[in-house]
Design a protein around this motif. Structure first.
Motif, mmCIF file in Angstrom:
data_model
loop_
_atom_site.group_PDB
_atom_site.id
_atom_site.type_symbol
_atom_site.label_atom_id
_atom_site.label_comp_id
_atom_site.label_asym_id
_atom_site.label_seq_id
_atom_site.Cartn_x
_atom_site.Cartn_y
_atom_site.Cartn_z
ATOM 1 N N VAL A 15 -39.976 -51.878 -18.023
ATOM 2 C CA VAL A 15 -39.818 -51.250 -19.327
ATOM 3 C C VAL A 15 -40.448 -52.165 -20.371
ATOM 4 O O VAL A 15 -40.275 -53.387 -20.309
ATOM 5 C CB VAL A 15 -38.320 -51.036 -19.664
ATOM 6 N N GLY A 16 -41.208 -51.575 -21.291
ATOM 7 C CA GLY A 16 -41.699 -52.336 -22.433
ATOM 8 C C GLY A 16 -41.026 -51.800 -23.679
ATOM 9 O O GLY A 16 -41.091 -50.601 -23.941
ATOM 10 N N VAL A 17 -40.350 -52.668 -24.428
ATOM 11 C CA VAL A 17 -39.640 -52.209 -25.617
ATOM 12 C C VAL A 17 -40.494 -52.507 -26.846
ATOM 13 O O VAL A 17 -40.964 -53.630 -27.013
ATOM 14 C CB VAL A 17 -38.269 -52.893 -25.750
ATOM 15 N N MET A 18 -40.723 -51.475 -27.636
ATOM 16 C CA MET A 18 -41.542 -51.634 -28.837
ATOM 17 C C MET A 18 -40.735 -51.414 -30.091
ATOM 18 O O MET A 18 -39.822 -50.598 -30.114
ATOM 19 C CB MET A 18 -42.691 -50.621 -28.844
ATOM 20 N N SER A 19 -41.118 -52.168 -31.134
ATOM 21 C CA SER A 19 -40.543 -51.912 -32.444
ATOM 22 C C SER A 19 -41.501 -52.447 -33.488
ATOM 23 O O SER A 19 -42.117 -53.499 -33.277
ATOM 24 C CB SER A 19 -39.181 -52.592 -32.568
#
Lengths: 343, 587, 371
Positions: C209-213
């Motif tokens: 999973v890659g978490v972006m913000s």
């Protein structure tokens, strides 16, 4: 079946309601005298020369309106809803209206104008203006001028334009080919078309009179057969053009009274007023069209009188169109003409 | 079951009743005053004459040919414009919309004159080419089919654009992206998706423009030569010169018949391409029984795609980047070209319409502004236009709903709805005069409103129907399932979705009414005078620059309204944070 | 970062700016062949921009995107061999399901019989063999979703891009589709990049999973690591539920102290820092119960009790006002007498705690916590 009857009833209901609505709003002004003409600068001149002076002298209110023409007059008489009293009608419209019985006979006990030649005082109308179709040319291209014979000479290369009508054109072509004015009618249509055919490939087209004026102004043509009023307009607007009276074809404009007119007595009085020399001269001062009343010519400045179709020297070079002949033969000649044009 | 069906039919009947009544009373009835004329006397011989004479068959053929040419070219050049308009927002949309409206806001009188000043021997085009040394002799651009078609295309573009626009704006842009990712290059994606999805818009646009060109008579008379004579032109002159009304009526019937035949054929043909909008339920026969043991492993192997010999991607990028601006520049130039003539002429000091004007003055504006007659005519036209657009809008909405998504006799019914466009204006105007005068409707605003409603209805209906077809019928059903009664479902779901199409249609009806001269001239007299009538009445003796000045004022007023809109948008943008603007990630 | 030279997809220093706004900033990311990778983030985090860059509808301002080691900036979207499933499916309404699926094959000039084979296979794999003749308007939402999937798979793309593909489906259908998606991915071995804002979807399906913000890639890891060892406050809050507590270190980093209780845990610094505690790792016991000597435990007051089926979710308050979430399973000692205001002891295992540097404004990130 039932729905059909229902529908009918609905239609009837709608008709009644809308008509109630309409009648209440249309039964407004009942003008004392309604004169229908063409609008624009021509009607402005008529207002100055006829409508306003007549209202002043007689005390009758004159309402000038626009849209005169065979179709609308016929529609008006057929519908029984005659709003106009006096109309201005060109020769073609006048004859067509006479045939269809759309006009009241002129009451010559009221209309008195001895200056107007007998042949211009018809049963249903009094001719009050002479228009003519003249040959015109660009002075840069033809400084020496141009004869009608040259117009139909294919060796004289020029961009030409003629009117999109059989009349005027055929008379002009036949006279250019050597037919004398008094021998014109009945027209030799085949010969006339053959003359036109000589230069058909040099014609940009058969056009309406307003188009011809625009084409002259914009330098689109070098030579034209067109109405003298329009030619004058173009020249006044700066076109370096001239026109001649050789082979000119004159048409008449009539005052008539619409059949069933509400104020036909007043209408006759108005016509009588309008054809008097003073009034005719006044219209010509406003807008240079030729009066039919020869006495009016004497009231005009000679320099202006010379430019008019009514001027005797000019009239001698041309012919007055026989609108009666045309009215009898228009349908057949028009068909021949249309076929020829499309070939 | 039958009872329910009866109820549905009853509802449909109610929705369709108003337009039926209007067409019966204000269209069929007037025609009944004219049509018998065509059959009076030896009717057979008359029609035989039309169809046997080389003249009339040639005119009919010319009319159909020019109409087809103009319609095809209009479709071709308008489609991208409608597409760009449907994809643009805010200021861009307003400016593009203004450009599209320009032909509509210039009186046909000025427009045709402008073409003379542009295409003539000494016109702008030839003058430019000559001064550039590209030609040594002026090109004969005028008095040709090219000139006629050019002018017709110019005036037909707005109708086509608006008809297409109402459908195109409902196309989901992601469908194009999807086609892209699935392997279609930009051109293939566009042609494979946008064109088929716009089919109902194409259908209505093509029909509107075709009927419009079939009935045209000013442009061919002025800009063509005798070889471009069109039927409406002949009918017009037959009626006005009064040579032969019976023949004119017969020709009118011929024109209407030919137009209707072609339109029905077109509808059926184009209808083939829009079948997907109302697919029949798949039956057992449709289901292909495929062997349950499909070898799914084929999907593991990528499809080989031959690499292109040249890498076109840079080219594509350049094309995509410059295609739209180049196209917009070209089409705007074409649409705005007449303004090059119009504005100088409006400020002309001459008595007549001449270009270039000999001098400049404000006299025509003064004349108009100071004349109570002009002001009253403008106000009358405005009232009539507004009433016409409201009436047509209401009727079109009811009719579209009445037909619904499925209507068995759609083609026949639609041909009826469109019939006012197929009848030559002068024939209808004459009939309207004769019948309306019986009930005192002549010379009333009501009479002209009725006539204009009849004339404007087909356009509004076509645009509304095209929009309606692109609305998912499921939406209204969904609303109904959520407890909305039919009226509320319409009010909250269908109507808002239909509104853009309807307003476009109403605008067209309004502008049509503003420019319509023939019925206005017949149906008005002393009490009512519309702007077009005022413009046309002087034409017999003089063509004054008044028409140009009026058009210039109309254009300026429209520009001001658009400018106001732009200012509102800019103000709103300033208020919203820039971050929100940039948050347009999804295309 | 993975050093595998032939990553299926590789973003190298990718930045995209629109005017003064940076939509994505300096993204480095490698996705291995056959991997199921989820790009997770709230809306506006830049994940759709990343997707558009990969699909070819947009070009990076800086950096480059590679597929199998080749830079793809020169390849227009239609040459990128990426199958995309759009949020609202973007099915072609004027084509039947089978025609939709055949479209990419037609564009590639696949001969008729191979085309039919592939279309049948693709419709078969999404269990829609019998609906090929239907138009999209005749299909349910779930069926449309499947057609879109079949269409994106049929030409054997290297990468399958899915943009919130299940967003429009209801819960039950979504769960079913998740399972099916995994099955299909296994069967075909295709690399999947799955864009979503739903963390449970990402956790359930993805290998990584890659978490972006805010346009940045905050953390890339397998779901367990992301959950257990969030890289920062945002990730901790965005993935599952947690409590974040401010603690002080003692004895120069041997452990931390909270509410007077100490737990041994090697800490990075001597300054105060934050710990992440997941509710399922918190054990509550009554104050009266025996306290094994030296065991870590802090007194808390119960503030809110929510029944969650498998037990209760309890929100408690520490003496210093910080709040802590805890789960109480069915059959727990306290289950019978849970009440607002009850004082209890909370405890957890040091290994279940993730350590984060202290965050200055804890509230600032709150808005990104829950969608």
């Amino acid at each position: 079946m039932r729905s059909q009857r229902f529908k009918n009833r609905v239609v009837a209901a709608i008709l009644t309601t809308t008509s109630l609505f309409a009648v209440s709003s249309s039964a407004v002004k009942a003008a004392d005298l309604v004169v229908a003409s063409y609008g624009g600068s021509f009607q402005d001149g008529q207002t100055e020369a006829f409508f306003e002076p007549y209202a002043e002298t007689s005390g009758v209110k004159v309402t000038g309106t626009t849209g005169t023409g065979y179709a609308k007059v016929k529609a008006m008489v057929e519908s029984g809803n005659v709003i106009w009293d006096v109309i201005s009608a060109d020769g073609a419209a006048y004859e067509a209206e006479v045939v269809d019985g759309l006009l009241e006979p002129i009451d010559y006990s009221v209309v008195q104008a001895d200056g107007i030649p007998e042949e211009f005082r018809k049963e249903y109308g009094v001719a009050y203006i002479k228009f003519s179709q003249n040959l015109a040319w660009n002075k840069d291209e033809f400084p020496e001028g141009l004869t009608p014979a040259q117009f139909f000479d294919p060796e004289v290369k020029a961009r030409r334009v003629m009117l999109g009508l059989p009349y005027y054109n055929l008379e002009f072509a036949l006279m250019a080919d050597g037919v004398a004015a008094e021998d014109l009618y009945p027209l030799d249509v085949d010969r006339g078309l053959a003359v036109i055919d000589r230069i058909k490939d040099q014609l940009v087209g058969f056009k309406s009179s307003s188009d011809i004026q625009a084409f002259i102004q914009q330098g689109e043509v070098d030579v034209a057969l067109g109405p003298n009023g329009r030619l004058n307009n173009a020249i006044e607007a700066g076109a370096n053009w001239a026109y001649g009276w050789n082979g000119s074809v004159v048409a008449l404009e009539y005052w008539s009274v619409v059949k069933g007119a509400q104020n036909s007595d007043e209408a006759m009085k108005f016509i009588n007023f309008a054809v008097q020399p003073e009034q005719q001269a006044e219209l010509t001062r406003q807008i240079p069209y030729g009066p039919t009343n020869i006495e009016a010519l004497d009231l005009l400045e000679p320099s202006l009188a010379e430019t008019l179709p009514s001027f005797p020297a000019n009239a001698a070079l041309g012919v007055v169109i026989d609108s009666e002949w045309w009215n009898e033969n228009l349908e057949t000649v028009k068909q021949r003409w249309d076929e020829y044009v499309l070939q | 079951m039958t009872r329910i069906q009866e109820m549905i039919d009853w509802r449909k009947a109610c929705l369709l009743a108003p337009v039926t009544i209007l067409l019966l009373v204000a269209f069929v009835l007037p025609l009944l005053y004219i049509v018998p004329e065509a059959f009076s006397g030896d009717a057979f011989k008359r029609f035989l004459r039309i169809f046997q004479s080389p003249v009339y068959t040639k005119i009919i053929w010319t009319t159909v040919r020019i109409s087809f040419e103009a319609t095809a070219i209009t479709l071709f050049v308008s489609f991208p414009l409608a597409w760009l308009l449907s994809r643009s927002k805010g200021i861009g949309a307003l400016l593009l919309g203004l450009v599209v409206l320009v032909p509509f806001l210039t009186s046909v009188l000025v427009r045709t004159f402008a073409w003379l000043a542009i295409l003539g021997q000494k016109g702008l085009v030839n003058a430019t080419l000559l001064s550039l040394g590209l030609i040594s002799e002026p090109l004969p651009l005028l008095f040709s089919e090219t000139a006629v078609v050019l002018a017709l295309v110019h005036s037909a573009i707005p109708m086509m654009v608006f008809a297409l626009f109402s459908v195109l704006r409902r196309i989901d842009g992601r469908i194009l992206l999807a086609a892209h990712t699935l392997g279609a290059n930009p051109a293939r994606a566009w042609f494979g998706m946008v064109v088929p999805l716009a089919i109902r818009g194409i259908q209505s646009g093509v029909i509107i423009v075709f009927l419009f060109t079939m009935a045209t008579f000013i442009a061919p008379a002025f800009l063509g030569n005798q070889r471009q004579q069109m039927l409406a032109q002949v009918i017009q002159s037959e009626i006005e010169t009064g040579a032969n009304w019976s023949l004119a009526a017969a020709l009118g019937i011929t024109l209407a018949g030919v137009a209707t035949l072609i339109v029905v054929a077109l509808s059926i043909f184009l209808g083939i391409f829009s079948r997907w909008q109302n697919p029949r339920e798949a039956t057992q026969g449709d289901i292909k029984h495929i062997p349950p043991t499909v070898d799914r492993s084929v999907l593991r192997n990528p499809v080989k795609r031959s690499e292109p010999r040249f890498n076109m991607s840079r080219l594509w990028r350049v094309v995509v980047k410059y295609a739209a601006p180049t196209y917009i520049a070209l089409i705007s130039t074409f649409l705005l070209l007449p303004l090059l003539v119009l504005f100088p002429v409006a400020f002309s000091s001459a008595e007549v319409l001449v270009f270039p004007p000999p001098g400049f003055s404000l006299r025509w504006f003064e004349e108009i502004v100071n004349s109570p007659e002009w002001i009253e005519a403008a106000w009358t036209s405005f009232q009539i236009g507004a009433a016409t657009s409201v009436l047509t809008l209401t009727l079109a909405t009811l009719t579209v709903l009445g037909f619904g998504h499925k209507f068995r006799y759609r083609n026949a019914a639609e041909a009826l709805m469109l019939s006012p466009m197929t009848v030559p204006a002068v024939v209808f105007a004459l009939g309207a005069y004769l019948s309306f005068s019986k009930v005192g409707l002549v010379d009333t605003k009501m009479g002209i409103i009725l006539a204009h409603t009849v004339l404007g209805f087909p356009v509004v209906y076509l645009v509304a129907a095209a929009t309606f077809s692109s609305i998912d019928p499921g939406l209204a059903k969904a609303a109904a399932s959520l407890g909305a009664n039919p009226f509320r479902a319409f009010n909250t779901v269908t109507f808002p979705l239909l509104l853009p199409g309807l307003s476009v249609g109403a605008l067209l009806a309004m502008l049509n009414s503003f420019d319509e001269s023939i019925a206005s001239i017949f149906l008005s007299n002393l009490s009512v005078k519309t702007l077009p009538r005022k413009l046309w009445e002087g034409i017999r003796f003089n063509t004054s620059p008044e028409a140009a000045a009026v058009s210039a004022m109309l254009l300026t007023a429209t520009c001001l309204i658009i400018l106001l809109g732009i200012m509102v948008i800019i103000k709103r943008q300033k208020r919203s944070s820039p971050a929100l603007q940039a948050n347009s990630e999804s295309a | 970062m993975n050093d595998e030279p032939l990553a299926a997809v590789s973003f190298q220093g990718v930045t995209r700016r629109y005017g003064s706004v940076t939509a994505v900033r300096d993204i480095d990311l490698d996705i291995a062949p056959g991997e199921f990778f989820a790009l997770l983030g709230p809306s506006g985090s830049g994940k759709t921009t990343l997707l558009m860059l990969l699909a070819g509808f947009d070009q990076p301002s800086d950096g480059q995107v590679l597929m199998s080691g080749t830079p793809i900036s020169d390849f227009p979207p239609h040459r990128r061999r990426i199958g995309v499933v759009f949020q609202n499916y973007a099915l072609f309404p004027h084509m039947t399901a089978a025609e939709n699926v055949a479209y990419p094959l037609k564009m590639r000039g696949v001969p008729r019989d191979e085309r039919d084979n592939r279309v049948n296979a693709a419709l078969g794999i999404v269990s829609l063999s019998d609906r090929g003749a239907s138009y999209p308007s005749q299909l349910s939402g779930g069926q449309q979703q499947r057609v879109a999937l079949a269409r994106a798979l049929v030409f054997g793309p290297d990468v399958l891009l899915m943009d919130e593909p299940l967003g429009a489906l209801d819960r039950r259908l979504r769960d079913q589709m998740q399972i099916e998606l995994k099955r299909i991915q296994h069967e075909l071995g295709v690399t999947v990049i799955y864009v979503t804002h739903d963390q449970s979807e990402a956790m359930a399906m993805a290998d990584r999973v890659g978490v972006m913000s805010g346009g940045e890639l905050l953390q890339v890891a397998d779901p367990e690591t992301i959950y257990a060892e969030p890289a920062n406050h945002f990730v901790a809050r965005f993935i599952g539920e947690c409590s974040i507590l401010r603690v002080a270190s003692f004895d120069g980093g041997k452990g931390y102290e909270i509410s007077g209780a100490r737990q041994l845990l090697p800490t990075p610094s001597t300054a105060p820092f934050d710990i992440v505690v997941r509710p399922e790792n918190v054990a509550l016991r009554s104050i009266e119960s025996s306290n094994p000597s030296g065991q870590f435990g802090i007194p808390v007051t119960i503030r809110e009790i929510t029944y969650v089926g498998s037990g209760w979710r309890v929100s408690t308050e520490l003496d210093d006002g910080q709040s802590l979430l805890a789960n109480i399973p069915r059959g727990h000692d306290l289950a019978g007498n849970l009440a607002d205001g009850l004082n209890v002891i909370a405890t957890w295992d040091p290994t279940s705690v993730a350590i984060l540097p202290a965050e200055e404004t804890t509230e600032a990130n709150q808005q990104g916590e829950k969608k």
